[in-house]
Each structure stands twice: as C-alpha cells, then as structure tokens.
Design an enzyme around this catalytic site. Structure first.
Site, short mmCIF file in Angstrom:
data_model
loop_
_atom_site.label_atom_id
_atom_site.label_comp_id
_atom_site.label_asym_id
_atom_site.label_seq_id
_atom_site.Cartn_x
_atom_site.Cartn_y
_atom_site.Cartn_z
N ASN A 1 12.18 46.71 -8.19
CA ASN A 1 12.24 45.85 -9.38
C ASN A 1 12.99 46.50 -10.54
O ASN A 1 13.75 45.82 -11.24
CB ASN A 1 10.83 45.50 -9.85
CG ASN A 1 10.29 44.21 -9.27
OD1 ASN A 1 9.23 43.75 -9.65
ND2 ASN A 1 10.99 43.60 -8.33
N ASN B 1 6.86 42.25 -14.49
CA ASN B 1 7.63 41.18 -13.84
C ASN B 1 6.68 40.27 -13.06
O ASN B 1 5.96 40.73 -12.18
CB ASN B 1 8.68 41.78 -12.90
CG ASN B 1 9.31 40.74 -11.99
OD1 ASN B 1 9.34 40.91 -10.78
ND2 ASN B 1 9.82 39.68 -12.56
N HIS C 1 14.69 34.15 -11.45
CA HIS C 1 13.40 34.80 -11.64
C HIS C 1 13.53 36.28 -11.96
O HIS C 1 12.70 36.83 -12.68
CB HIS C 1 12.57 34.62 -10.36
CG HIS C 1 11.15 35.07 -10.47
ND1 HIS C 1 10.28 34.55 -11.41
CD2 HIS C 1 10.43 35.99 -9.76
CE1 HIS C 1 9.10 35.11 -11.27
NE2 HIS C 1 9.15 36.00 -10.29
#
Length: 293
Positions: free
Chosen positions: A55, A112, A273
């Site tokens: 991420n 996130n 996203h």
C-alpha cells in the site's frame, strides 16, 4: 523519483532496511520503520494479496522526510502472526499493541480503506492515542451507491473461488487508469494471495458466507454500527477520496464528513480507490500539509 524508478532501483533495499518486528502477548507484529520526526502510523486496507508495504512503499520515502513512519502489517494477512478473532477487530487491537510495545504514546494515523476504519475505531476508543487522522476511502456507510459495491462483489467472487482472471478484474476496479495495473503488480498480488493466512482473512471478510452473516447482523443486531459513533472522533480528520472509487464510492464520505466534528474532505479527480498510488504526489502534498498544519 517516480514510482517506476523507485520499484526498479530502491524497493528491495528499502524493504530490507526498514523491516522490523516486535513480540506482543498476542503474537509477533511486523512493520516497516523509517524517518525522523513525530510518529506517523500507516495502516493498510484489505483485499487480495494486500500488505502495508504494498500500500505505502511509494509514499514512505516522502513521508519519512517529515515523520517517523511505521507501516504496520495487520495480523492474519500473511506477514504478522495471526491473532484470534475477526480481521477488523484484531487489526484495531494490533495498533494499540504496537504503540504500547514501541512506547508511542500518541501518533498521527493514515489509513487506507479498512485501515481508515481501524484508525477511526482506535480514535473513538483511545482518543489520547490519535493526534490526527487521515482516511483514504472506505469509512462510512453507502448512502446512494449499491451495497455491496462493485469492488466488494468482485472480492466475493475471488474469495469463493480464486483465479488470476478474477484478480485482474478486481485490480482493474481499484483504479481509474488501467495502466496502473501492470503485469508486475498482477503477479505480485497473485503470488501473495496464495498464502493460507491471506486466503483465510479474505474469506473471513469477503466470502459469501461472511458477507451474508454481516448483512444479517446489520439488520438484526442491537449494537450500533461503527459509523454511528464517528461523532466521538475528536482529533482533526482529513477524509481523502478518489472521485471514481468503485470499491468505496464517494457518497460514503457524507456521514463521516458531517459527523466527525473537525473533518474536512478532499476528493481527487480521475482517481480510483488507491488514492495514495494513483494520485501519489497530490495525496502526499495535501496530507503532509494537513499533518504539519
């Protein structure tokens, strides 16, 4: 430095040099640590083959110029030890355990998707622990969009019967620009998804049985949903969203934006996203300004 150059020239060395682990009474937590300054916790989302490193690896170098960064690997995703309990519950527990083990009294948090929900839950239960909160999609209920969302339905299909083709469909749903989904990213996620712990966590969150149980619990439980408690988040909060998010559509931001007393919302155009990846430079600029303000 571009993300591609970072991958080609620095990722492996950066990964090894920042890797850490700490023992807790629940199991070993693994994390990455870099930088100097006030502490910043980076919490990852859920999904296929996910990890904190995947991420945030492209953002770590920038954030580390301002903060002492800790990328936590949540229990049950194939890197830290697996804790007993549902993934969301053990993730929130692991944040507090890491802070206690490293003697971090309080920190800013970037989360996130699932990581944003976890950050909000920690801020609600332990308000002294979270100085500022930045969420990337994920937090809040669907108001106008379908629930489960397109992205969640694709996760369900994969959890019920993994295949490379299903993985690619889900990855394409995560972004606005399909060029972000390279063969290297596909292979990395496909390899990681084969880990038994990762498969178990995905099934526990997105398998057909798990989703049906969650829908039943939402309809019949007397316990309030987490998002109804967002008024208890007392720290300044920055909600970030991709305008074209198909996993957690941006209408979800309306409740947290209204309910969190000190919240502001930034929506990035032409972005899905993965805001921290697809709108990397803009996200870093907005987030750092907010955290240093």
């Amino acid at each position: 430095m571009s993300a591609s150059n970072f991958d080609d020239h620095r990722a492996n060395d950066w990964y090894e040099s920042t890797k850490r682990e700490v023992a807790t009474d629940q199991g070993v937590l693994r994390y990455h640590e870099a930088g100097e300054g006030p502490p910043l916790l980076l919490l990852h989302g859920s999904g296929i083959g996910v990890s904190g490193w995947r991420n945030y690896r492209h953002n770590l170098e920038v954030f580390a110029t301002h903060f002492r960064c800790y990328i936590l690997e949540f229990p049950g995703f194939g890197i830290s030890d697996t804790f007993d309990g549902p993934p969301m519950v053990t993730a929130a527990k692991s944040v507090v355990l890491l802070m206690e083990a490293l003697r971090i009294e309080s920190a800013a948090v970037v989360g996130n998707s699932m990581g944003g929900v976890v950050g909000a839950q920690v801020a609600i239960r332990y308000p002294q622990r979270v100085t500022k909160l930045v969420t990337i999609g994920g937090i809040g209920p669907n108001i106008f969009s379908q629930n489960p969302s397109e992205g969640t339905r694709l996760l369900q299909e994969f959890a019920d019967g993994p295949s490379r083709e299903k993985l690619v469909r889900w990855l394409d749903c995560m972004v606005y620009d399909p060029a972000v989904i390279t063969e290297e990213r596909i292979e990395e996620r496909w390899d990681a998804s084969s880990d038994p712990a990762s498969q178990d966590s995905l099934s526990a969150m997105y398998g057909s049985k798990a989703l049906a149980e969650r829908q039943y619990a939402m309809r019949n439980s007397e316990a309030p949903p987490y998002w109804s408690m967002l008024h208890k988040v007392q720290c300044p909060t920055l909600l970030t969203w991709g305008r074209d998010d198909r996993q957690c559509p941006p209408d979800m931001a309306m409740i947290p934006m209204r309910c969190i007393p000190d919240a502001e919302l930034h929506i990035f155009p032409n972005c899905g996203h993965w805001v921290m990846i697809e709108a990397k430079e803009a996200f870093e600029r907005v987030t750092i300004e907010f955290l240093l303000r």
